[in-house]
Design a protein around this motif. Structure first.
Motif, PDB file in Angstrom:
ATOM      1  N   ASN A 203       0.853  -1.180   0.000  1.00  0.00           N
ATOM      2  CA  ASN A 203       0.000   0.000   0.000  1.00  0.00           C
ATOM      3  C   ASN A 203       0.898   1.241   0.000  1.00  0.00           C
ATOM      4  OD1 ASN A 203      -2.316   1.498  -0.016  1.00  0.00           O
ATOM      5  ND2 ASN A 203      -3.161   0.625   1.864  1.00  0.00           N
ATOM      6  N   PHE A 204       0.313   2.371  -0.325  1.00  0.00           N
ATOM      7  CA  PHE A 204       1.129   3.588  -0.408  1.00  0.00           C
ATOM      8  C   PHE A 204       0.302   4.764   0.084  1.00  0.00           C
ATOM      9  CE2 PHE A 204       2.973   7.232  -2.696  1.00  0.00           C
ATOM     10  CZ  PHE A 204       4.298   7.091  -2.320  1.00  0.00           C
ATOM     11  N   ASN A 205       0.845   5.472   1.067  1.00  0.00           N
ATOM     12  CA  ASN A 205       0.119   6.615   1.624  1.00  0.00           C
ATOM     13  C   ASN A 205       1.116   7.557   2.292  1.00  0.00           C
ATOM     14  OD1 ASN A 205      -2.218   8.131   2.348  1.00  0.00           O
ATOM     15  ND2 ASN A 205      -2.073   7.296   4.428  1.00  0.00           N
TER      16      ASN A 205
ATOM     17  N   GLY B 239       3.641   9.098   1.272  1.00  0.00           N
ATOM     18  CA  GLY B 239       5.041   8.821   0.983  1.00  0.00           C
ATOM     19  C   GLY B 239       5.587   7.564   1.607  1.00  0.00           C
ATOM     20  N   GLN B 240       4.711   6.709   2.162  1.00  0.00           N
ATOM     21  CA  GLN B 240       5.166   5.487   2.815  1.00  0.00           C
ATOM     22  C   GLN B 240       4.536   4.261   2.163  1.00  0.00           C
ATOM     23  OE1 GLN B 240       5.497   5.554   7.235  1.00  0.00           O
ATOM     24  NE2 GLN B 240       4.358   7.473   7.076  1.00  0.00           N
ATOM     25  N   THR B 241       5.351   3.232   1.965  1.00  0.00           N
ATOM     26  CA  THR B 241       4.856   1.937   1.508  1.00  0.00           C
ATOM     27  C   THR B 241       4.647   1.057   2.730  1.00  0.00           C
ATOM     28  OG1 THR B 241       6.023   2.098  -0.595  1.00  0.00           O
ATOM     29  CG2 THR B 241       5.346  -0.101   0.100  1.00  0.00           C
ATOM     30  N   THR B 242       3.448   0.520   2.888  1.00  0.00           N
ATOM     31  CA  THR B 242       3.114  -0.279   4.071  1.00  0.00           C
ATOM     32  C   THR B 242       2.411  -1.565   3.641  1.00  0.00           C
ATOM     33  OG1 THR B 242       0.973   0.827   4.326  1.00  0.00           O
ATOM     34  CG2 THR B 242       2.852   1.770   5.514  1.00  0.00           C
ATOM     35  N   LEU B 243       2.327  -2.506   4.585  1.00  0.00           N
ATOM     36  CA  LEU B 243       1.630  -3.766   4.316  1.00  0.00           C
ATOM     37  C   LEU B 243       1.116  -4.331   5.627  1.00  0.00           C
ATOM     38  CD1 LEU B 243       1.054  -5.800   1.932  1.00  0.00           C
ATOM     39  CD2 LEU B 243       2.949  -7.138   2.860  1.00  0.00           C
TER      40      LEU B 243
ATOM     41  N   ARG C 248      -0.163   3.462  -7.081  1.00  0.00           N
ATOM     42  CA  ARG C 248      -0.426   2.024  -7.106  1.00  0.00           C
ATOM     43  C   ARG C 248      -1.083   1.610  -8.409  1.00  0.00           C
ATOM     44  NH1 ARG C 248      -3.009  -0.940  -2.034  1.00  0.00           N
ATOM     45  NH2 ARG C 248      -2.337  -2.667  -3.382  1.00  0.00           N
ATOM     46  N   ASP C 249      -2.057   2.381  -8.859  1.00  0.00           N
ATOM     47  CA  ASP C 249      -2.788   2.003 -10.073  1.00  0.00           C
ATOM     48  C   ASP C 249      -1.838   1.778 -11.243  1.00  0.00           C
ATOM     49  OD1 ASP C 249      -5.128   2.261  -8.668  1.00  0.00           O
ATOM     50  OD2 ASP C 249      -5.731   4.149  -9.592  1.00  0.00           O
ATOM     51  N   ALA C 250      -1.005   2.752 -11.538  1.00  0.00           N
ATOM     52  CA  ALA C 250      -0.121   2.673 -12.705  1.00  0.00           C
ATOM     53  C   ALA C 250       0.842   1.503 -12.593  1.00  0.00           C
ATOM     54  CB  ALA C 250       0.644   3.987 -12.856  1.00  0.00           C
TER      55      ALA C 250
END
Length: 588
Positions: free
Chosen positions: A31-33, A35-39, A104-106
């Protein structure tokens, strides 16, 4: 005072024998929010519990990074998250649209399509199921309530804890989701978007009571699955209710890893012994690109881990006249020159004329093209043409096609003109032996077949034929023919032509595997291989282009065949026979 000490674990790992890591690596879209990628932990814990190694994929815009990632992962898990931008399926946003995530979409749409092209197992969860559909031709409900105003919808966005099931799902009988989860089961639900039309590559296989799509599966037999709920949430509550989904996915990723390891092995040549791609040269194909007009090109060979192909100059049978022979000779010559020209202008492709060329090309990062002629009609009635075509690089000649020619009688459309080989045909067999050109008996009638094997002093091949015991077609080989061919040291290459695999219904990869296993039982593992007939009407569901050939490998691995078996089937047998023929050639 609490002691923090990693030394014990370090010592245990460094004082034990180092074993090769064999667990499949699963790339998980993060996930991305802000400026951070998280899971969320459920994703990676579920993968670990199923036997995989999780790896988080950031929403990168670098195409080079995406391609490099695809070369290193064994499965792709598309995680949940924000809404998908409706512009991707040509809709303006509705007021009910939630937060979208353009980064994320692209990334994920491109990643998914490229993973599909490479036969990677893919598992889409919630948003991930929607990304799967959009990347491969489907559409999404932007908002269930506004898109389905006449439907009494269930509550698809629960406030209950994430590991709590809140509504039921019913699965179609006989589907993967039915086998893994049962006919009716309870799921959790956190969404207001859902798949609308899955597209032709998928079918909806489970629905909620209100008809909302809850699962979809591949219609092409691929290891691809999408679910609308969040099965990863349950493991965080020590609930393995949906661990079966992750175990299925990781097992398929493991098979993919084994297949990819085989195809990438430098000591192995994967060879397709018969393709008709030159038939499309008049359409100005671009072989260096992923050209949708053909089933074999540089991109598809790379995606499919295919090291070498025989490309043939195909000639339909015409009149047995001086003019007919002149036209056939000219057409074969022009086609062969065009293959030479194609190779000269395509970086990454080289010609091969002997088995050692294919191995050397692979070591140098090159894919190989061998040259053949399909129909000795090109020789006319002039024995000197055998040497002429050898000088152009031809390494096998199919003695005939459909219909008798000056050399022999054919399996189809034959009038038994010669009762097997003609007098000229016997000279052709002797001359091909002398010059080291492999004789191909696909398309040959049975009398021609047996007479040629008896006359030839070196083994022969059938570059694209299947088993008549399983599909009673005149172009297929009887069990007696298979045994005779094997006893003479030759090789028979199963083909992917629909009509040679089954007499009714649509052929699939399962049919091709069934034919190959039968041919192994009859002729032996040292005398079989694969000749797709791609671009000559070859190609079946599950193996429809050079890019999909790893699916064949994965199916054979599932049947219990070893790497040694695969190496023989995928090229070693055919190249052995070609090498024997060439080494037995007489000095000119």
């Amino acid at each position: 005072m609490t002691q923090y000490d990693f030394q014990a674990d370090y010592s245990a790992l460094t004082h034990s024998p180092i074993a090769a890591i064999t667990r499949p690596i699963i790339g998980i879209s993060g996930n991305f929010n802000a400026g951070q990628t998280t899971l969320l932990e459920g994703y990676y814990k579920s993968i670990e519990a199923a036997g995989g190694v999780p790896f988080i994929i950031p929403p990168t815009s670098s195409e080079e990074t995406i391609l490099a990632l695809l070369d290193r992962i064994d499965g792709l898990l598309l995680s949940g998250g924000a809404d998908v931008n409706p512009l991707y399926w040509n809709e303006d946003p509705k007021s009910q649209l939630g937060e979208i995530n353009s980064e994320r979409d692209a990334c994920e749409l491109l990643l998914t399509r490229l993973a599909y092209d490479r036969q990677l197992p893919i598992f889409g969860i919630c948003r991930g199921m929607q990304v799967l559909a959009l990347a491969l031709g489907g559409t999404v409900h932007q908002d269930l309530h506004s898109d389905l105003p006449d439907v009494t919808l269930l509550k698809h966005s629960q406030q209950a804890p994430r590991h709590t099931a809140t509504h039921y799902v019913e699965a179609l009988a006989g589907t993967l989701i039915h086998r893994l989860c049962g006919e009716r089961f309870a799921v959790n639900s956190f969404h207001h978007q859902a798949v609308n039309e899955p597209g032709e590559r998928f079918q909806i296989t489970a629905c909620a009571a209100d008809g909302v799509a809850e699962a979809m599966e591949s219609t092409e037999g691929r290891p691809i699955l999408g679910v609308q709920w969040h099965p990863e949430c349950f493991i965080s509550n020590n609930d393995d209710a949906f661990l079966s989904l992750f175990r299925w996915f990781v097992r398929r990723a493991e098979t993919y890893r084994r297949a990819r390891t085989f195809h990438n092995s430098l000591g192995v040549i994967t060879l397709d012994s018969h393709t008709d791609t030159p038939m499309f040269f008049h359409q100005d194909i671009r072989f260096e690109t992923r050209d949708e007009k053909v089933l074999v090109d540089y991109h598809k060979m790379t995606e499919g881990g295919l090291d070498a192909v025989f490309m043939v100059a195909y000639l339909p049978q015409g009149p047995l006249t001086e003019e007919g022979h002149r036209i056939a000779h000219s057409r074969a010559t022009n086609t062969l020159h065009r293959i030479h020209d194609l190779v000269a202008h395509c970086e990454g492709i080289s010609l091969a004329f002997a088995p050692e060329d294919a191995y050397r090309n692979k070591l140098n990062g090159q894919r190989s093209i061998f040259l053949g002629i399909e129909n000795g009609y090109a020789l006319g009635e002039d024995l000197a043409n055998v040497a002429y075509f050898k000088d152009l690089g031809v390494r096998y000649i199919t003695l005939c096609h459909n219909g008798d020619n000056a050399i022999c009688d054919a399996a189809m459309r034959s009038e038994r003109t010669h009762g097997g080989l003609s007098d000229f045909g016997r000279e052709v067999v002797d001359e091909m032996n002398r010059l080291g050109i492999l004789i191909d008996l696909s398309h040959a009638g049975e009398e021609t077949f047996y007479e040629t094997i008896a006359r030839s002093r070196v083994p022969v091949a059938c570059s694209h034929s299947s088993a008549r015991a399983l599909c009673n077609h005149g172009r297929n080989l009887t069990d007696d023919q298979l045994r005779t061919l094997a006893e003479a040291g030759g090789v028979a290459q199963v083909t992917l032509y629909q009509g040679f695999l089954r007499s009714d219904g649509k052929a699939t990869l399962d049919d091709a595997v069934r034919h190959l296993l039968h041919m192994i039982d009859v002729a032996g593992i040292d005398h079989v291989g694969i000749g797709s007939d791609f671009d000559g009407d070859g190609g079946v569901l599950g193996c429809a282009s050079a890019a999909e050939l790893p699916n064949f490998t994965m199916r054979l691995l599932a049947e219990g065949l070893t790497y040694e078996d695969l190496e023989k089937i995928w090229g070693k047998n055919f190249l052995r026979v070609l090498g024997q023929v060439q080494s037995s050639a007489m000095p000119q």
